[in-house]
Scaffold this active site. Structure first.
Site, PDB file in Angstrom:
ATOM      1  N   ASP A   1      11.745 -14.556  18.462  1.00  0.00           N
ATOM      2  CA  ASP A   1      12.663 -13.339  17.553  1.00  0.00           C
ATOM      3  C   ASP A   1      11.628 -13.221  15.895  1.00  0.00           C
ATOM      4  O   ASP A   1      11.359 -14.393  15.345  1.00  0.00           O
ATOM      5  CB  ASP A   1      14.036 -13.284  17.667  1.00  0.00           C
ATOM      6  CG  ASP A   1      15.304 -13.740  17.222  1.00  0.00           C
ATOM      7  OD1 ASP A   1      14.362 -14.604  16.420  1.00  0.00           O
ATOM      8  OD2 ASP A   1      16.003 -14.166  17.653  1.00  0.00           O
TER       9      ASP A   1
ATOM     10  N   LYS B   1      12.281  -6.936  16.783  1.00  0.00           N
ATOM     11  CA  LYS B   1      11.589  -5.648  16.337  1.00  0.00           C
ATOM     12  C   LYS B   1      10.041  -5.526  15.945  1.00  0.00           C
ATOM     13  O   LYS B   1       9.808  -6.588  15.658  1.00  0.00           O
ATOM     14  CB  LYS B   1      12.648  -5.141  15.274  1.00  0.00           C
ATOM     15  CG  LYS B   1      13.494  -4.712  15.375  1.00  0.00           C
ATOM     16  CD  LYS B   1      14.318  -4.151  14.657  1.00  0.00           C
ATOM     17  CE  LYS B   1      15.810  -3.731  14.693  1.00  0.00           C
ATOM     18  NZ  LYS B   1      16.471  -3.981  14.217  1.00  0.00           N
TER      19      LYS B   1
ATOM     20  N   MET C   1      22.369  -9.234   6.900  1.00  0.00           N
ATOM     21  CA  MET C   1      21.959  -8.325   7.154  1.00  0.00           C
ATOM     22  C   MET C   1      22.630  -7.827   6.729  1.00  0.00           C
ATOM     23  O   MET C   1      22.723  -6.206   6.835  1.00  0.00           O
ATOM     24  CB  MET C   1      22.453  -8.247   9.230  1.00  0.00           C
ATOM     25  CG  MET C   1      21.947  -8.625   9.323  1.00  0.00           C
ATOM     26  SD  MET C   1      22.681  -9.390  11.029  1.00  0.00           S
ATOM     27  CE  MET C   1      24.113  -9.870  11.019  1.00  0.00           C
TER      28      MET C   1
HETATM   29  N1  SAH Z   1      20.874 -17.033  12.532  1.00  0.00           N
HETATM   30  C1  SAH Z   1      20.664 -16.409  11.665  1.00  0.00           C
HETATM   31  C2  SAH Z   1      21.222 -15.136  10.935  1.00  0.00           C
HETATM   32  C3  SAH Z   1      20.360 -14.108  11.525  1.00  0.00           C
HETATM   33  S1  SAH Z   1      21.226 -12.244  10.941  1.00  0.00           S
HETATM   34  C4  SAH Z   1      20.812 -17.482  10.471  1.00  0.00           C
HETATM   35  O1  SAH Z   1      21.991 -18.367  10.806  1.00  0.00           O
HETATM   36  O2  SAH Z   1      20.264 -17.694   9.320  1.00  0.00           O
HETATM   37  C5  SAH Z   1      19.342 -11.691  10.066  1.00  0.00           C
HETATM   38  C6  SAH Z   1      19.875 -12.351   8.807  1.00  0.00           C
HETATM   39  O3  SAH Z   1      19.792 -12.906   8.284  1.00  0.00           O
HETATM   40  C7  SAH Z   1      18.780 -11.497   7.722  1.00  0.00           C
HETATM   41  O4  SAH Z   1      19.202  -9.872   8.031  1.00  0.00           O
HETATM   42  C8  SAH Z   1      18.819 -12.238   6.633  1.00  0.00           C
HETATM   43  O5  SAH Z   1      20.289 -11.524   5.449  1.00  0.00           O
HETATM   44  C9  SAH Z   1      19.302 -13.333   6.893  1.00  0.00           C
HETATM   45  N2  SAH Z   1      18.037 -14.444   6.606  1.00  0.00           N
HETATM   46  C10 SAH Z   1      18.051 -14.800   7.731  1.00  0.00           C
HETATM   47  N3  SAH Z   1      16.379 -15.849   7.738  1.00  0.00           N
HETATM   48  C11 SAH Z   1      16.481 -15.243   6.318  1.00  0.00           C
HETATM   49  C12 SAH Z   1      16.298 -16.049   4.678  1.00  0.00           C
HETATM   50  N4  SAH Z   1      14.998 -16.446   5.233  1.00  0.00           N
HETATM   51  N5  SAH Z   1      15.888 -15.256   3.606  1.00  0.00           N
HETATM   52  C13 SAH Z   1      16.965 -15.001   3.991  1.00  0.00           C
HETATM   53  N6  SAH Z   1      17.924 -14.468   4.628  1.00  0.00           N
HETATM   54  C14 SAH Z   1      17.984 -14.632   5.613  1.00  0.00           C
END
Ligand code: SAH
Length: 456
Positions: free
Chosen positions: A248, A270, A383
């Site tokens: 994704d 998306k 998010m």
């Molecule tokens: N499973 C993922 C989270 C998925 S939800 C994890 O454990 O990190 C998606 C959200 O994760 C985004 O909206 C953002 O808030 C955060 N996110 C994921 N990667 C990021 C990154 N490199 N920098 C900042 N926020 C991040």
């Protein structure tokens, strides 16, 4: 090839080690991994050797070397700090056709010791013929990372089934083909994951039905927050094995580069102005591909079980009896925290940390706000970029100071990383000015004040 590699059976081997300093100790420790008989001769012993003597692992003669020591020996390691003595012992041993190794002095050796990767019973021994020790160390590091730590389980499994496989396939080529298929299949991964009984059952089934399409499997892999170097060894291994990769939006291009070249890749995130593929459809895709015998890697940003819907996908796989493995990843909160220099906990600031969603539903965020507004607690919102205004407003409404520190970290751990700080009152303006784009993580708490102090 000046040096001929062999593996000595250590069961009956008589080893003599002359010298008992730290250099000798390193050889003795290695020898202690084998059943060899070890005799150490030296006037003094370092603590490591003393401990091995106390543990009855070696026999120790506390005195100078004398020639009669060689009588029982089949191989000799020499590691005294007296180079003349080392040369003398080497000459005597060679004259008596006893294999001799003088540590760090190749010309005096009749054999040299390899660099070893130990996955007993599988042992990889390497040498640069004494010419390039640094290159050799480098190579070993690379291989160590590539060779699964649990490989020994797999080796034991093949030993256990050797005779049965032989009885089933009389032809050598058929046997080789069978083992190759097993190693490529999920049976190997199940064994490497330590599920030995399950792997044995699957292997027995395979043996009874060799013409069936080998079962596929789904690997739910956490790809971390973006920096490819934050992938785990296991993640890389599965990515290199994949027939199909379903990924994704959060999975970076650099990480996709590491997937097996000829694997099929399907994007389910998306697309601009379009919705992402519905979860039910993703689940179906995973099940269908695995049933066709494919090794499917479901690659997810961060950790699959933190706001990743990994739990739902796994439930679906269980329902359809599809073998699966889950590989944890570094979640965005950890990545953002370390790369932005904002510790999530700190003795002087926060004794707990809460990971929360900041996702808007019908224009509001449904959270237990009073529980979030606690002293000495760090809040991390995933998010939350769109809902930033509501988050700040609700925290203030539930008693948090409008001066509380808050940070947004955009694209943490990647070259696009940006950190914007402020207070609950000012952050929205600061974020707008800095043009922060998703993905972005919100961190609330006094730990944010450390950002200006800690630079990484
Ligand atoms: N499973 C993922 C989270 C998925 S939800 C994890 O454990 O990190 C998606 C959200 O994760 C985004 O909206 C953002 O808030 C955060 N996110 C994921 N990667 C990021 C990154 N490199 N920098 C900042 N926020 C991040």
């Amino acid at each position: 090839m000046q040096y001929f590699p062999i593996f000595l059976d250590a069961q009956q081997l008589q080893c003599l080690v002359i010298g008992a300093g730290e250099v000798a100790a390193r050889k003795v420790e290695l020898l202690c991994k084998t059943p060899a008989t070890i005799h150490v001769v030296a006037p003094e012993a370092c603590d490591t050797i003393k401990q091995l003597v106390a543990d009855n692992k070696v026999q120790f003669s506390q005195r100078e070397f004398n020639e009669t020591d060689l009588e029982a020996a089949q191989i000799v390691f020499v590691a005294t700090n007296n180079s003349t003595l080392n040369a003398q012992i080497s000459a005597i041993a060679k004259a008596q056709n006893i294999l001799v190794n003088v540590v760090d002095n190749t010309p005096l050796c009749s054999f040299i010791t390899p660099s070893i990767i130990d996955r007993t019973p599988l042992i990889v021994a390497m040498s640069s013929s004494g010419t390039a020790p640094v290159l050799l160390r480098y190579l070993r590091q690379k291989l160590e990372a590539l060779i699964p730590a649990n490989l020994s389980i797999l080796a034991s499994l093949s030993e256990k089934f050797r005779d049965r496989v032989k009885a089933t396939f009389s032809n050598v080529n058929q046997r080789r083909h069978f083992w190759e298929q097993v190693l490529e299949s999920d049976i190997a991964e199940t064994a490497l994951a330590g599920k030995v009984e399950q792997a044995e059952q699957a292997l027995a089934h395979r043996l009874a039905h060799p013409d069936e399409v080998p079962a596929g499997a789904v690997y739910l892999v956490g790809a971390g927050p973006g920096d490819p170097e934050l992938l785990t060894f296991k993640a890389i291994r599965y990515m290199q094995k994949a027939d199909l990769v379903v990924y994704d939006r959060l999975v970076s291009k650099e990480i996709l580069e590491l997937v097996r070249r000829d694997a099929e890749k399907i994007y389910v995130g998306k697309k601009a102005s379009l919705h992402s593929v519905p979860q039910a459809q993703i689940n179906q895709l995973l099940v269908k591909a695995a049933k066709e015998g494919k090794r499917v890697v479901r690659l997810k940003g961060g950790d699959p079980y933190i706001f990743g819907r990994g739990g739902e996908e796994v439930q679906e796989l269980i329902e359809h009896d599809i073998p699966f493995h889950v590989v944890p990843g570094i979640t965005a909160a950890s990545g953002a925290s370390t790369y932005a220099g904002i510790p999530l906990t700190h003795r002087d600031h926060a004794q707990s940390v809460v990971f929360s969603t900041g996702h808007l539903q019908d224009g509001s965020i449904n959270l237990d706000w009073p529980a979030l507004v606690q002293k000495n607690q760090t809040l991390v919102f995933y998010m939350g970029l769109t809902g930033l205004g509501i988050i700040c407003q609700q925290l203030i409404a539930h008693g948090m100071s409008a001066d509380m520190d808050i940070a947004l970290v955009q694209s943490a751990t990647t070259p696009q990383q940006k950190v914007v700080t402020g207070t609950l009152a000012t952050i929205q303006d600061n974020v707008a000015k800095a043009n922060i784009q998703p993905p972005a993580l919100i961190i609330v708490g006094t730990v944010v004040s450390l950002h200006s102090v800690i630079t990484t």
